[in-house]
Design an enzyme around this catalytic site. Sequence first.
Site, PDB file in Angstrom:
ATOM      1  N   ASP A  11       0.847  -1.189   0.000  1.00 22.66           N
ATOM      2  CA  ASP A  11       0.000   0.000   0.000  1.00 22.66           C
ATOM      3  C   ASP A  11       0.892   1.253   0.000  1.00 22.66           C
ATOM      4  O   ASP A  11       1.829   1.351   0.806  1.00 22.66           O
ATOM      5  CB  ASP A  11      -0.869  -0.039   1.268  1.00 22.66           C
ATOM      6  CG  ASP A  11      -2.002   0.965   1.250  1.00 22.66           C
ATOM      7  OD1 ASP A  11      -2.414   1.385   0.158  1.00 22.66           O
ATOM      8  OD2 ASP A  11      -2.496   1.310   2.351  1.00 22.66           O
ATOM      9  N   HIS A  12       0.626   2.194  -0.895  1.00 20.34           N
ATOM     10  CA  HIS A  12       1.347   3.470  -0.932  1.00 20.34           C
ATOM     11  C   HIS A  12       2.863   3.347  -0.980  1.00 20.34           C
ATOM     12  O   HIS A  12       3.566   3.952  -0.149  1.00 20.34           O
ATOM     13  CB  HIS A  12       0.939   4.371   0.252  1.00 20.34           C
ATOM     14  CG  HIS A  12      -0.485   4.823   0.182  1.00 20.34           C
ATOM     15  ND1 HIS A  12      -0.916   5.790  -0.695  1.00 20.34           N
ATOM     16  CD2 HIS A  12      -1.588   4.412   0.862  1.00 20.34           C
ATOM     17  CE1 HIS A  12      -2.224   5.967  -0.542  1.00 20.34           C
ATOM     18  NE2 HIS A  12      -2.662   5.132   0.386  1.00 20.34           N
TER      19      HIS A  12
ATOM     20  N   ASP B  24       2.651   4.954  -5.355  1.00 16.11           N
ATOM     21  CA  ASP B  24       1.922   6.208  -5.159  1.00 16.11           C
ATOM     22  C   ASP B  24       2.819   7.371  -5.550  1.00 16.11           C
ATOM     23  O   ASP B  24       3.455   8.003  -4.708  1.00 16.11           O
ATOM     24  CB  ASP B  24       1.451   6.328  -3.702  1.00 16.11           C
ATOM     25  CG  ASP B  24       0.669   7.615  -3.477  1.00 16.11           C
ATOM     26  OD1 ASP B  24       0.527   8.404  -4.442  1.00 16.11           O
ATOM     27  OD2 ASP B  24       0.202   7.846  -2.350  1.00 16.11           O
TER      28      ASP B  24
ATOM     29  N   HIS C 167      -7.464   9.859   4.227  1.00 21.79           N
ATOM     30  CA  HIS C 167      -7.132   8.752   5.125  1.00 21.79           C
ATOM     31  C   HIS C 167      -7.494   9.124   6.565  1.00 21.79           C
ATOM     32  O   HIS C 167      -7.543  10.295   6.908  1.00 21.79           O
ATOM     33  CB  HIS C 167      -5.634   8.438   5.054  1.00 21.79           C
ATOM     34  CG  HIS C 167      -5.222   7.807   3.757  1.00 21.79           C
ATOM     35  ND1 HIS C 167      -4.324   8.382   2.898  1.00 21.79           N
ATOM     36  CD2 HIS C 167      -5.611   6.646   3.174  1.00 21.79           C
ATOM     37  CE1 HIS C 167      -4.157   7.593   1.839  1.00 21.79           C
ATOM     38  NE2 HIS C 167      -4.943   6.538   1.973  1.00 21.79           N
ATOM     39  N   GLY C 168      -7.731   8.117   7.382  1.00 21.48           N
ATOM     40  CA  GLY C 168      -7.953   8.351   8.804  1.00 21.48           C
ATOM     41  C   GLY C 168      -9.415   8.529   9.158  1.00 21.48           C
ATOM     42  O   GLY C 168     -10.314   8.366   8.320  1.00 21.48           O
TER      43      GLY C 168
ATOM     44  N   GLY D  64      -9.099   5.678   1.328  1.00 23.35           N
ATOM     45  CA  GLY D  64      -9.777   6.457   2.364  1.00 23.35           C
ATOM     46  C   GLY D  64     -11.250   6.099   2.447  1.00 23.35           C
ATOM     47  O   GLY D  64     -12.105   6.946   2.637  1.00 23.35           O
TER      48      GLY D  64
ATOM     49  N   THR E 128      -9.031   2.285   8.684  1.00 21.53           N
ATOM     50  CA  THR E 128      -9.509   2.977   9.890  1.00 21.53           C
ATOM     51  C   THR E 128     -10.653   2.235  10.596  1.00 21.53           C
ATOM     52  O   THR E 128     -10.661   2.131  11.826  1.00 21.53           O
ATOM     53  CB  THR E 128      -9.942   4.417   9.515  1.00 21.53           C
ATOM     54  OG1 THR E 128      -8.787   5.109   9.052  1.00 21.53           O
ATOM     55  CG2 THR E 128     -10.533   5.147  10.691  1.00 21.53           C
TER      56      THR E 128
HETATM   57  P1  13P Z   1      -9.094   4.612   5.633  1.00 21.77           P
HETATM   58  O1  13P Z   1      -8.231   5.453   6.520  1.00 21.77           O
HETATM   59  O2  13P Z   1     -10.349   5.321   5.244  1.00 21.77           O
HETATM   60  O3  13P Z   1      -9.399   3.269   6.204  1.00 21.77           O
HETATM   61  O4  13P Z   1      -8.278   4.371   4.268  1.00 21.77           O
HETATM   62  C1  13P Z   1      -7.322   3.374   4.181  1.00 21.77           C
HETATM   63  C2  13P Z   1      -6.529   3.474   2.931  1.00 21.77           C
HETATM   64  O5  13P Z   1      -6.863   4.150   1.971  1.00 21.77           O
HETATM   65  C3  13P Z   1      -5.287   2.685   2.873  1.00 21.77           C
HETATM   66  O6  13P Z   1      -4.559   2.895   1.703  1.00 21.77           O
HETATM   67  O1  G3H Z   2      -2.535   4.636   3.817  1.00 31.05           O
HETATM   68  C1  G3H Z   2      -3.160   4.506   4.829  1.00 31.05           C
HETATM   69  C2  G3H Z   2      -3.307   3.246   5.579  1.00 31.05           C
HETATM   70  O2  G3H Z   2      -4.343   3.447   6.501  1.00 31.05           O
HETATM   71  C3  G3H Z   2      -2.037   2.797   6.236  1.00 31.05           C
HETATM   72  O3  G3H Z   2      -1.732   3.624   7.279  1.00 31.05           O
HETATM   73  O4  G3H Z   2       0.657   4.289   6.954  1.00 31.05           O
HETATM   74  O5  G3H Z   2      -0.476   4.391   9.208  1.00 31.05           O
HETATM   75  O6  G3H Z   2       0.128   2.188   8.178  1.00 31.05           O
HETATM   76  P1  G3H Z   2      -0.257   3.636   7.937  1.00 31.05           P
HETATM   77 ZN    ZN Z   3      -4.656   4.836   0.880  1.00 32.30          ZN
END
Ligand code: 13P
Ligand code: G3H
Ligand code: ZN
Length: 349
Positions: free
Chosen positions: A83-84, A105, A189-190, A224, A269
């Site tokens: 992820d990212h 990303d 996010h969050g 998100g 989240t």
């Molecule tokens: P949330 O913070 O809405 O759960 O999003 C998570 C996310 O996009 C991880 O890449």
């Molecule tokens: O990108 C957002 C995800 O919720 C992952 O969060 O980078 O705190 O692990 P994190």
């Molecule tokens: Zn994300």
Amino acid sequence: MPLVSTRQLLDEAAKGGYGVGAFNVNDMEQIQAIMEAAKETNSPVIIQASRGARAFAQDNYLFHLILAANELYPEIPIAMHLDHGNSFETCVSAIKLGYSSVMMDGSLKEDGKTPASFEENVAITKKVVDYAHERGVAVEGEIGVLGGIEDGHGAGGSGLDHVTDPDQAVEFAEKTGVDSLAIAIGTSHGAYKFTKKPDGSVLKMDLLIAIHKRLPKTHLVMHGSSSVPKDLQDIINQYGGKLKETWGVPVEEIQLGIKNGVRKINVDTDNRLAITGAIRKVFAESPEKFDPRDYMKPARAAMQKVVAQRMVQFGQAGHAGDYKAISIADMAKGYKDGSLSTRPLVAAK
Ligand code: 13P
Ligand code: G3H
Ligand code: ZN
């Protein structure tokens, strides 16, 4: 079965007209919660780890936990996704470890904070696509920038600061050849996404639909996408937490997205909230307890409940047995012979 590429999972989801939740993990209990939810609902799964998660758990621990899940649930197709990813090197390290899919990303610079230019984003994403496809690994790109900040990752600010431009989305998809495309439509996010139930002025579903019309064959990704349910907020606050009032992305909006090309939905989240609420409850109600299993068990169960609910809501439930996993080596052949080509993607204007 081998780990599955997100490309195969999302191609199948497109055929079936459903979405697939991508759930973030940092530890064993979260992986167990997702796998039990997948078994309960007979769902294919995408498990994803951020850079923060990889650092927290250490790469080898986390990856071997995924292999354990794969061994224990042979009937469930599992994709392991980065992820990212913030750089070519981060993506390469995940691919070398055995991840079946990565996100580059490039919407942000390598610091994970500063918005990158369109050209920078195209260049770095294309570099990752070339490297990954040669090895059969799928790539998610991002165009536009999400709001908020998680664990040091994110541009901060509102989700409306850098929403995706449909023309740029088309050009980006054509130039990079990504397998899936994350777009910015107002989400962050969050936990703090919206100050009231979102309407079209802050959650741009019309923009998503416009992008899907231009890129009907591209798998769209919603980041998100936690719904931040009030009942989960209430449990935390009831047991001593201090969450401010907030709204997430309503599930019905995600379902509208799924009808319009969204195939991957990122959720972290909501699971964090479920885990924290369950742990707080045990601490508040049974302060004499000190065996971590006494609070980790309900925490894991609370996350399983949320994940299973999302799997049903996104439509992936019931689809675990629809197909056999294509190995990553065979995916590489498909990219090479053109059968997995992501072009042409664009509908006439
Ligand atoms: P949330 O913070 O809405 O759960 O999003 C998570 C996310 O996009 C991880 O890449
Ligand atoms: O990108 C957002 C995800 O919720 C992952 O969060 O980078 O705190 O692990 P994190
Ligand atoms: Zn994300």
